[in-house]
Write a protein that holds these residues in place. Sequence first.
Motif, PDB file in Angstrom:
ATOM      1  N   VAL A  28      -2.264 -76.559  -6.751  1.00  0.00           N
ATOM      2  CA  VAL A  28      -2.578 -77.968  -6.538  1.00  0.00           C
ATOM      3  C   VAL A  28      -2.672 -78.196  -5.034  1.00  0.00           C
ATOM      4  N   ILE A  29      -3.775 -78.811  -4.616  1.00  0.00           N
ATOM      5  CA  ILE A  29      -3.979 -79.049  -3.194  1.00  0.00           C
ATOM      6  C   ILE A  29      -3.943 -80.527  -2.822  1.00  0.00           C
ATOM      7  N   VAL A  43      -4.677 -84.526 -10.342  1.00  0.00           N
ATOM      8  CA  VAL A  43      -4.429 -83.521  -9.311  1.00  0.00           C
ATOM      9  C   VAL A  43      -5.748 -82.839  -8.958  1.00  0.00           C
ATOM     10  N   ALA A  44      -5.815 -82.356  -7.735  1.00  0.00           N
ATOM     11  CA  ALA A  44      -6.945 -81.539  -7.302  1.00  0.00           C
ATOM     12  C   ALA A  44      -6.436 -80.103  -7.183  1.00  0.00           C
ATOM     13  N   THR A  45      -7.191 -79.192  -7.756  1.00  0.00           N
ATOM     14  CA  THR A  45      -6.800 -77.785  -7.801  1.00  0.00           C
ATOM     15  C   THR A  45      -7.799 -76.942  -7.023  1.00  0.00           C
ATOM     16  N   ARG A  46      -7.285 -75.944  -6.312  1.00  0.00           N
ATOM     17  CA  ARG A  46      -8.151 -75.039  -5.544  1.00  0.00           C
ATOM     18  C   ARG A  46      -9.212 -74.425  -6.451  1.00  0.00           C
ATOM     19  N   PRO A  47     -10.428 -74.278  -5.942  1.00  0.00           N
ATOM     20  CA  PRO A  47     -11.515 -73.699  -6.735  1.00  0.00           C
ATOM     21  C   PRO A  47     -11.342 -72.209  -7.064  1.00  0.00           C
ATOM     22  N   ARG A  48     -10.456 -71.537  -6.341  1.00  0.00           N
ATOM     23  CA  ARG A  48     -10.101 -70.155  -6.699  1.00  0.00           C
ATOM     24  C   ARG A  48      -8.577 -70.089  -6.678  1.00  0.00           C
ATOM     25  N   LEU A  49      -8.007 -69.698  -7.821  1.00  0.00           N
ATOM     26  CA  LEU A  49      -6.564 -69.622  -7.931  1.00  0.00           C
ATOM     27  C   LEU A  49      -6.042 -68.438  -7.119  1.00  0.00           C
TER      28      LEU A  49
END
Length: 175
Positions: A28-29, A43-49
């Motif tokens: 989560v960013i 939540v906003a999540t990074r496009p690459r985990l």
Amino acid sequence: MSTPPFQPASDRDIDIVSAQLGRPVRNVIGIPARCVCGAPTVVATRPRLDDGTPFPTLYYLSHPAATAALSQLEATQVMTEYTQVLADDEGVRSAYHRAHESYLADRDSILVVDEIRGFSAGGMPERVKCLHALGAHALSAGPGVNPIGDLALERAAWSTEVCECADYDLDGTID
């Protein structure tokens, strides 16, 4: 590259979202939308985990009441109705395509991931697939950006103006 205009996630936000989802969250960013009480809604999540997996869903609905309301709406088969709106209304169709482009631009401003290039969320830009994703985008981007997300939020039995959160302890558990 610049990042989309959302608040970074605090440790408390991460604890709350983990409690909301019933599992530890990953990558989560930021928190692009909040309840009136301040708890995370999206939540906003990074496009690459961290493990290298491409993750196309930048905006993820975490608020339990909002998630339940959109699930109930999906159960009414309203996606078929909204898909017909896309077919019948050139203005909505054009706005939905712009919403898709906006979503891609937000995600690419964080990190361009070739494996998911051109793929946004919720069926955009051609169909309506997931009201949770479309509602999360609409909440994050603001009214008027995602017309189908806006329609779903207007029709859902949930409001951004009424807190339906549980109480969250500092350790992230729900009271």
